[in-house]
Write a protein that holds these residues in place. Structure first.
Motif, PDB file in Angstrom:
ATOM      1  N   SER A 280       0.771  -1.118  -0.111  1.00 21.88           N
ATOM      2  CA  SER A 280       0.072   0.060  -0.085  1.00 21.88           C
ATOM      3  C   SER A 280       0.973   1.402  -0.208  1.00 21.88           C
ATOM      4  CB  SER A 280      -1.073   0.044   1.065  1.00 21.88           C
ATOM      5  OG  SER A 280      -0.195   0.096   2.544  1.00 21.88           O
ATOM      6  N   VAL A 281       2.103   1.123   0.547  1.00 19.80           N
ATOM      7  CA  VAL A 281       2.958   2.384   0.489  1.00 19.80           C
ATOM      8  C   VAL A 281       4.191   2.304  -0.632  1.00 19.80           C
ATOM      9  CG1 VAL A 281       2.554   2.905   2.882  1.00 19.80           C
ATOM     10  CG2 VAL A 281       4.675   1.270   2.340  1.00 19.80           C
ATOM     11  N   ALA A 282       4.005   1.110  -1.452  1.00 19.49           N
ATOM     12  CA  ALA A 282       5.255   1.094  -2.483  1.00 19.49           C
ATOM     13  C   ALA A 282       5.228   2.170  -3.448  1.00 19.49           C
ATOM     14  CB  ALA A 282       4.939  -0.471  -3.046  1.00 19.49           C
ATOM     15  N   GLU A 283       3.939   2.610  -3.784  1.00 17.28           N
ATOM     16  CA  GLU A 283       3.897   3.644  -4.736  1.00 17.28           C
ATOM     17  C   GLU A 283       4.331   4.917  -4.284  1.00 17.28           C
ATOM     18  OE1 GLU A 283       0.696   6.385  -7.339  1.00 17.28           O
ATOM     19  OE2 GLU A 283       0.022   4.401  -6.476  1.00 17.28           O
ATOM     20  N   TYR A 284       4.226   5.188  -3.148  1.00 15.31           N
ATOM     21  CA  TYR A 284       4.961   6.464  -2.471  1.00 15.31           C
ATOM     22  C   TYR A 284       6.310   6.285  -2.505  1.00 15.31           C
ATOM     23  CZ  TYR A 284       6.243   9.956   1.251  1.00 15.31           C
ATOM     24  OH  TYR A 284       6.801  10.852   1.804  1.00 15.31           O
ATOM     25  N   ALA A 285       6.656   5.132  -2.094  1.00 16.40           N
ATOM     26  CA  ALA A 285       8.325   4.947  -1.935  1.00 16.40           C
ATOM     27  C   ALA A 285       9.074   4.967  -3.481  1.00 16.40           C
ATOM     28  CB  ALA A 285       8.766   3.499  -1.622  1.00 16.40           C
ATOM     29  N   GLN A 286       8.228   4.581  -4.486  1.00 17.42           N
ATOM     30  CA  GLN A 286       8.713   4.764  -5.838  1.00 17.42           C
ATOM     31  C   GLN A 286       8.894   6.237  -6.370  1.00 17.42           C
ATOM     32  OE1 GLN A 286      10.165   2.499  -7.710  1.00 17.42           O
ATOM     33  NE2 GLN A 286       9.441   0.615  -6.933  1.00 17.42           N
ATOM     34  N   ARG A 287       7.805   7.103  -5.952  1.00 19.49           N
ATOM     35  CA  ARG A 287       7.728   8.503  -6.086  1.00 19.49           C
ATOM     36  C   ARG A 287       8.739   9.040  -5.524  1.00 19.49           C
ATOM     37  NH1 ARG A 287       1.981   8.466  -5.029  1.00 19.49           N
ATOM     38  NH2 ARG A 287       2.836  10.101  -3.229  1.00 19.49           N
ATOM     39  N   VAL A 288       9.072   8.926  -4.140  1.00 22.27           N
ATOM     40  CA  VAL A 288      10.201   9.603  -3.422  1.00 22.27           C
ATOM     41  C   VAL A 288      11.723   9.017  -4.120  1.00 22.27           C
ATOM     42  CG1 VAL A 288      11.654   9.556  -1.341  1.00 22.27           C
ATOM     43  CG2 VAL A 288       9.133   9.717  -1.255  1.00 22.27           C
ATOM     44  N   ALA A 289      11.913   8.064  -4.665  1.00 25.75           N
ATOM     45  CA  ALA A 289      13.141   7.325  -5.017  1.00 25.75           C
ATOM     46  C   ALA A 289      13.105   8.179  -6.521  1.00 25.75           C
ATOM     47  CB  ALA A 289      12.874   5.961  -5.528  1.00 25.75           C
ATOM     48  N   ARG A 298      21.709   8.289  -6.038  1.00 26.05           N
ATOM     49  CA  ARG A 298      21.504   7.203  -6.371  1.00 26.05           C
ATOM     50  C   ARG A 298      20.558   6.026  -5.327  1.00 26.05           C
ATOM     51  NH1 ARG A 298      26.365   9.057  -6.824  1.00 26.05           N
ATOM     52  NH2 ARG A 298      27.243   7.936  -4.785  1.00 26.05           N
ATOM     53  N   ALA A 299      19.123   6.075  -5.689  1.00 26.38           N
ATOM     54  CA  ALA A 299      18.333   5.367  -5.032  1.00 26.38           C
ATOM     55  C   ALA A 299      17.747   4.382  -5.414  1.00 26.38           C
ATOM     56  CB  ALA A 299      17.129   6.662  -4.701  1.00 26.38           C
ATOM     57  N   GLU A 300      17.282   3.333  -4.521  1.00 28.54           N
ATOM     58  CA  GLU A 300      16.680   2.136  -5.011  1.00 28.54           C
ATOM     59  C   GLU A 300      15.527   1.831  -4.202  1.00 28.54           C
ATOM     60  OE1 GLU A 300      19.226  -1.062  -5.769  1.00 28.54           O
ATOM     61  OE2 GLU A 300      20.181  -0.265  -7.594  1.00 28.54           O
ATOM     62  N   VAL A 301      14.298   1.297  -4.797  1.00 22.71           N
ATOM     63  CA  VAL A 301      13.393   0.538  -3.578  1.00 22.71           C
ATOM     64  C   VAL A 301      13.488  -0.832  -3.769  1.00 22.71           C
ATOM     65  CG1 VAL A 301      10.828   0.527  -3.486  1.00 22.71           C
ATOM     66  CG2 VAL A 301      12.061   2.646  -4.470  1.00 22.71           C
ATOM     67  N   THR A 302      13.221  -1.469  -2.508  1.00 26.43           N
ATOM     68  CA  THR A 302      13.561  -2.731  -2.351  1.00 26.43           C
ATOM     69  C   THR A 302      12.367  -3.397  -1.450  1.00 26.43           C
ATOM     70  OG1 THR A 302      15.869  -2.812  -2.395  1.00 26.43           O
ATOM     71  CG2 THR A 302      15.021  -4.717  -1.584  1.00 26.43           C
ATOM     72  N   GLY A 303      11.651  -4.324  -2.164  1.00 29.64           N
ATOM     73  CA  GLY A 303      10.597  -4.842  -1.364  1.00 29.64           C
ATOM     74  C   GLY A 303      10.314  -6.270  -1.374  1.00 29.64           C
ATOM     75  N   VAL A 324      12.855   3.425   5.751  1.00 29.06           N
ATOM     76  CA  VAL A 324      11.818   2.489   5.962  1.00 29.06           C
ATOM     77  C   VAL A 324      10.543   3.338   5.596  1.00 29.06           C
ATOM     78  CG1 VAL A 324      10.159   1.069   7.443  1.00 29.06           C
ATOM     79  CG2 VAL A 324      12.638   1.062   7.643  1.00 29.06           C
ATOM     80  N   VAL A 325       9.501   2.833   4.822  1.00 30.60           N
ATOM     81  CA  VAL A 325       8.438   3.667   4.430  1.00 30.60           C
ATOM     82  C   VAL A 325       7.185   2.975   4.753  1.00 30.60           C
ATOM     83  CG1 VAL A 325       7.043   4.638   2.409  1.00 30.60           C
ATOM     84  CG2 VAL A 325       9.687   4.543   2.435  1.00 30.60           C
ATOM     85  N   GLY A 326       6.587   3.615   5.722  1.00 32.07           N
ATOM     86  CA  GLY A 326       5.115   3.050   6.443  1.00 32.07           C
ATOM     87  C   GLY A 326       3.883   3.992   5.994  1.00 32.07           C
ATOM     88  N   ALA A 327       2.768   3.660   6.744  1.00 33.05           N
ATOM     89  CA  ALA A 327       1.621   4.558   6.453  1.00 33.05           C
ATOM     90  C   ALA A 327       1.855   5.996   7.248  1.00 33.05           C
ATOM     91  CB  ALA A 327       0.474   3.969   7.382  1.00 33.05           C
ATOM     92  N   LYS A 328       2.673   5.896   8.327  1.00 31.03           N
ATOM     93  CA  LYS A 328       2.910   7.361   9.103  1.00 31.03           C
ATOM     94  C   LYS A 328       3.605   8.035   8.303  1.00 31.03           C
ATOM     95  CE  LYS A 328       4.745   5.839  13.280  1.00 31.03           C
ATOM     96  NZ  LYS A 328       4.949   6.222  14.490  1.00 31.03           N
ATOM     97  N   GLU A 329       4.838   7.549   7.494  1.00 32.70           N
ATOM     98  CA  GLU A 329       5.806   8.134   6.664  1.00 32.70           C
ATOM     99  C   GLU A 329       4.935   8.687   5.540  1.00 32.70           C
ATOM    100  OE1 GLU A 329       7.914   6.119   9.278  1.00 32.70           O
ATOM    101  OE2 GLU A 329       6.524   5.201   8.137  1.00 32.70           O
ATOM    102  N   VAL A 330       4.065   8.184   4.950  1.00 34.91           N
ATOM    103  CA  VAL A 330       3.296   8.750   3.860  1.00 34.91           C
ATOM    104  C   VAL A 330       2.428   9.795   4.104  1.00 34.91           C
ATOM    105  CG1 VAL A 330       1.665   7.903   2.093  1.00 34.91           C
ATOM    106  CG2 VAL A 330       3.274   6.333   2.589  1.00 34.91           C
ATOM    107  N   GLU A 331       1.812   9.675   5.253  1.00 39.67           N
ATOM    108  CA  GLU A 331       0.823  10.605   5.887  1.00 39.67           C
ATOM    109  C   GLU A 331       1.623  12.128   6.181  1.00 39.67           C
ATOM    110  OE1 GLU A 331      -2.117  11.346   9.539  1.00 39.67           O
ATOM    111  OE2 GLU A 331      -1.224   9.275   9.025  1.00 39.67           O
ATOM    112  N   GLY A 332       2.972  11.897   6.655  1.00 40.60           N
ATOM    113  CA  GLY A 332       3.975  13.098   7.187  1.00 40.60           C
ATOM    114  C   GLY A 332       4.659  13.478   6.095  1.00 40.60           C
ATOM    115  N   GLY A 333       4.655  12.803   4.924  1.00 38.39           N
ATOM    116  CA  GLY A 333       5.584  13.318   4.041  1.00 38.39           C
ATOM    117  C   GLY A 333       7.088  13.041   4.370  1.00 38.39           C
TER     118      GLY A 333
END
Length: 368
Positions: A280-289, A298-303, A324-333
């Motif tokens: 559910s937070v993978a899309e946010y991680a990809q946008r940040v990367a 040089r950033a990579e996403v690993t899931g 680490v990217v979770g729901a709280k990180e997505v909510e707080g940017g």
């Protein structure tokens, strides 16, 4: 990626210090190596000749004759000197199988080569400039302890007494200006000129020969090199051979062992790994990367694993910054930041994470 970063750093330093970057061929007609003397003195380290139509060619064991050819492409006056030519040039030397040793001893390697053509009166300042460049370059990679050797005139040599005295005196003066202690290897110079060799000490105390600075009175004579002095008379330039890393492949091997694989933040092939805790937070991680990569990070996403396993794998890969990217990180940017080695920094705004990494990269630092 690490090699790309090293080469980019090297080019920036050299352009800032007045070097001209050149590229030269990997093969040349055999006559060039005959003129340079390599066929007489270095044949056992060269590969066999190859026939191209009716001409004989050989792989280059060194770059010097090509840089001389660049110098000779146009007439020069004393006002044109010093002329500094630099090249990341791959050379090929015949090494016996038993002498090969990983990245440290190979048959084809890239020298961070440069040749300086200067007046006798410019030797001291040019050598001092090279020593400054050695200090800045190696210091950036964490090497600050050196063993310095000054090798003087051997029994068999070319050049008259006056030029040897001037050259050796200039090397001593340049080392004195740096305040570097050195050992004299009496008679250990090359037949064509005196030299300075610099060994670095790594994290566990081993010494590695990297930087070398050699004066040459022989090749300017062999290639009939000239410049016109203030009286319109022809004079021979002094030629300085110098390398700082020595071999990029070998230096990279030294770095791997010196850092034990944990490259500093500015140099790490992957600077940051983003670890989404679930889909559910993978899309946010990809946008940040993607934002990070657009900023030059040089950033990579690993899931696709438990967060515990993702962190362990990122640690095993010795990634400097783990987010680490979770729901709280997505909510707080934000991103929950952990540094290699286990230091937990907690939630940090995403833009602050980007700024810190960019600052470390710009300053060639390990500090986040």
């Amino acid at each position: 990626m690490v090699r790309h970063l090293i080469e980019g750093f090297w080019k920036e330093l050299h352009l800032a210090r007045g070097y001209q970057l050149v590229y030269s061929p990997h093969i040349a007609k055999t006559d060039l190596w005959r003129t340079s003397g390599h066929l007489d003195f270095y044949r056992e380290n060269m590969y066999d000749q190859m026939q191209v139509e009716d001409e004989s060619y050989q792989l280059r064991p060194m770059n010097c004759p090509f840089h001389i050819s660049v110098y000779k492409d146009a007439p020069h006056s004393y006002r044109d000197l010093p002329l500094r030519l630099a090249e990341l040039g791959t050379v090929y030397r015949y090494e016996r199988t038993g002498a090969l040793h990983g990245l440290f001893r190979v048959r084809g390697f890239t020298q961070d080569d440069a040749h300086i053509f200067c007046l006798p009166s410019q030797i001291t300042s040019e050598i001092k400039g090279v020593l400054d460049l050695v200090e800045e370059t190696l210091g950036t990679f964490g090497f600050t302890e050196y063993e310095v050797n000054l090798s003087t005139r051997p029994e068999k040599s070319v050049g008259d007494d006056a030029i040897w005295q001037t050259a050796e005196g200039a090397l001593v003066e340049a080392l004195g200006a740096k305040g570097w202690a050195y050992q004299v290897d009496a008679g250990g110079g090359a037949f064509y000129g005196p030299k300075i060799d610099i060994k670095i000490r790594d994290a566990i105390g081993r010494k590695w020969q990297c930087s070398t600075i050699q004066l040459d009175f022989n090749l300017p004579e062999r290639f009939d090199m000239h410049y016109t002095d203030a009286s319109a008379c022809k004079q021979r330039p002094i030629m300085i051979h110098r390398a700082i890393f020595g071999s990029l492949e070998r230096f990279f091997g030294i770095l791997i062992e010196n850092y034990m694989g944990a490259f500093p933040l500015w140099l790490a092939p992957v600077q940051v790994r983003l670890l989404p805790v679930n889909d559910s937070v993978a899309e946010y991680a990809q946008r940040v990367a993607a934002d990070m990569r657009r900023s030059g990070i040089r950033a990579e996403v690993t899931g696709q694993a438990s967060i515990g396993k993702l962190i362990r794998n990122a640690e095993k890969a010795k990634t400097p910054v783990i987010c680490v990217v979770g729901a709280k990180e997505v909510e707080g940017g934000s991103l929950s930041v952990r540094l290699y080695g286990g230091q937990e920094l907690g939630a940090i705004p995403t833009q602050d994470v980007i700024s810190r990494i960019l600052r470390a990269t710009a300053t060639k630092s390990s500090a986040f």
